[in-house]
Motif scaffolding. Structure first.
Motif, mmCIF file in Angstrom:
data_model
loop_
_atom_site.group_PDB
_atom_site.id
_atom_site.type_symbol
_atom_site.label_atom_id
_atom_site.label_comp_id
_atom_site.label_asym_id
_atom_site.label_seq_id
_atom_site.Cartn_x
_atom_site.Cartn_y
_atom_site.Cartn_z
ATOM 1 N N GLN A 1 0.756 -1.229 -0.041
ATOM 2 C CA GLN A 1 0.030 -0.055 0.278
ATOM 3 C C GLN A 1 0.809 1.333 -0.002
ATOM 4 O O GLN A 1 0.539 2.362 -0.728
ATOM 5 N N SER A 2 2.131 1.169 0.802
ATOM 6 C CA SER A 2 2.981 2.313 0.726
ATOM 7 C C SER A 2 3.534 2.690 -0.703
ATOM 8 O O SER A 2 3.584 3.620 -1.014
ATOM 9 N N ILE B 1 3.552 5.834 -3.070
ATOM 10 C CA ILE B 1 4.566 6.397 -3.734
ATOM 11 C C ILE B 1 4.331 6.687 -4.974
ATOM 12 O O ILE B 1 4.516 7.812 -5.744
ATOM 13 N N VAL B 2 3.994 5.620 -5.770
ATOM 14 C CA VAL B 2 3.834 5.785 -7.298
ATOM 15 C C VAL B 2 2.875 6.759 -7.674
ATOM 16 O O VAL B 2 2.835 7.387 -8.716
ATOM 17 N N LYS B 3 1.682 6.753 -6.961
ATOM 18 C CA LYS B 3 0.774 7.504 -7.318
ATOM 19 C C LYS B 3 1.017 9.054 -7.043
ATOM 20 O O LYS B 3 0.751 9.987 -7.976
ATOM 21 N N ALA B 4 1.837 9.371 -5.852
ATOM 22 C CA ALA B 4 2.167 10.595 -5.762
ATOM 23 C C ALA B 4 3.248 11.233 -6.894
ATOM 24 O O ALA B 4 3.182 12.246 -7.371
ATOM 25 N N PRO C 1 -0.009 14.423 -11.841
ATOM 26 C CA PRO C 1 0.443 15.644 -12.625
ATOM 27 C C PRO C 1 0.554 16.716 -11.468
ATOM 28 O O PRO C 1 -0.388 16.901 -10.569
ATOM 29 N N THR C 2 1.391 17.709 -11.469
ATOM 30 C CA THR C 2 1.512 18.714 -10.659
ATOM 31 C C THR C 2 0.380 19.964 -11.288
ATOM 32 O O THR C 2 0.722 20.380 -12.409
ATOM 33 N N VAL C 3 -0.258 20.652 -10.615
ATOM 34 C CA VAL C 3 -1.542 21.407 -10.989
ATOM 35 C C VAL C 3 -0.941 22.648 -10.711
ATOM 36 O O VAL C 3 -0.479 23.219 -9.763
ATOM 37 N N VAL C 4 -0.688 23.441 -12.045
ATOM 38 C CA VAL C 4 -0.127 24.979 -12.129
ATOM 39 C C VAL C 4 -1.239 25.782 -12.046
ATOM 40 O O VAL C 4 -1.999 25.796 -12.998
#
Length: 216
Positions: free
Chosen positions: A168-169, A173-176, A180-183
């Motif tokens: 689960q960890s 981590i993979v999802k994080a 995508p980073t929202v700008v």
């Protein structure tokens, strides 16, 4: 014989993969394969009947019930029979899918929950591996050996819980990483500049008067 620790890890890994993919998706894929192998004849007949019914409906629409009543009545009887046969095939396929869904979910439960419960109960007294002496406090060692493994060892239940938590960890981590980073759109917010009257008092400019000497 396969190592017990590896076996429990593989069972937990399979459970997590099913959770990641989704039972519904796996069921649809499995039923598509099953229908191609065991229901190919019924599915083929369904497609043929569907095309036939659509063609007969179109022909019936082109035929006048007043000018060509005999032909229209014959087409109508043929269409009704085709629709009835198609409904029977649809009912058969729906029943097959329902039965397959029950069996598939039962198989998944056996492979996921049932196998874990069996391994934890059957090997409840067998240590997966031993911890170094004095490596963890006694209350923690007791929890790791729960329910019936020797104190100072890791039980099958604790090992399964550790494997699940680690997977689960890894998922988090993979999802994080992949998220995508929202700008934010538009200009960045800036602090308002204070008005001149608020920042400092305005300097009053006075005219300079030049005095000239009198020339005698």
């Amino acid at each position: 014989m396969i190592n017990l620790a590896l076996l429990i890890f593989l069972v937990v890994l399979f459970t997590q993969i099913v959770s990641w993919v989704g039972k519904t998706v796996l069921q649809e894929v499995a039923f598509a394969v099953y229908s191609r192998v065991f229901l190919s004849g019924t599915a083929s007949k369904q497609r043929q009947l569907r095309k036939q019914v659509l063609a007969e409906k179109a022909e019936l629409g082109w035929t006048s019930s007043q000018d060509e009543f005999a032909k229209w009545a014959k087409l109508r009887r043929k269409l009704d029979k085709g629709i009835a046969d198609l409904e029977k095939i649809n009912t058969t396929l729906t029943s097959s899918k329902t039965s397959f869904s029950v069996k598939f979910n039962s198989l998944l439960w056996i492979l996921m929950t049932g196998s874990q419960l069996f391994l934890v109960w059957w090997y409840r007294k067998q240590p997966i591996f031993w911890l170094p002496q004095g490596w963890v406090p006694k209350p923690v060692a007791w929890i790791l050996s729960f329910p019936s493994a020797p104190l100072g060892s890791v039980s099958s239940g604790a090992w399964g819980a550790v494997c699940k938590r680690v997977l689960q960890s890894v998922e988090e981590i993979v999802k994080a990483i992949l998220e995508p980073t929202v700008v934010p759109n538009g200009p960045f917010p800036t602090a308002p500049f204070p008005a001149q009257s608020q920042s400092q008092p305005s300097a009053k400019i006075e005219p300079i008067t030049l005095e000239h000497e009198k020339l005698d």
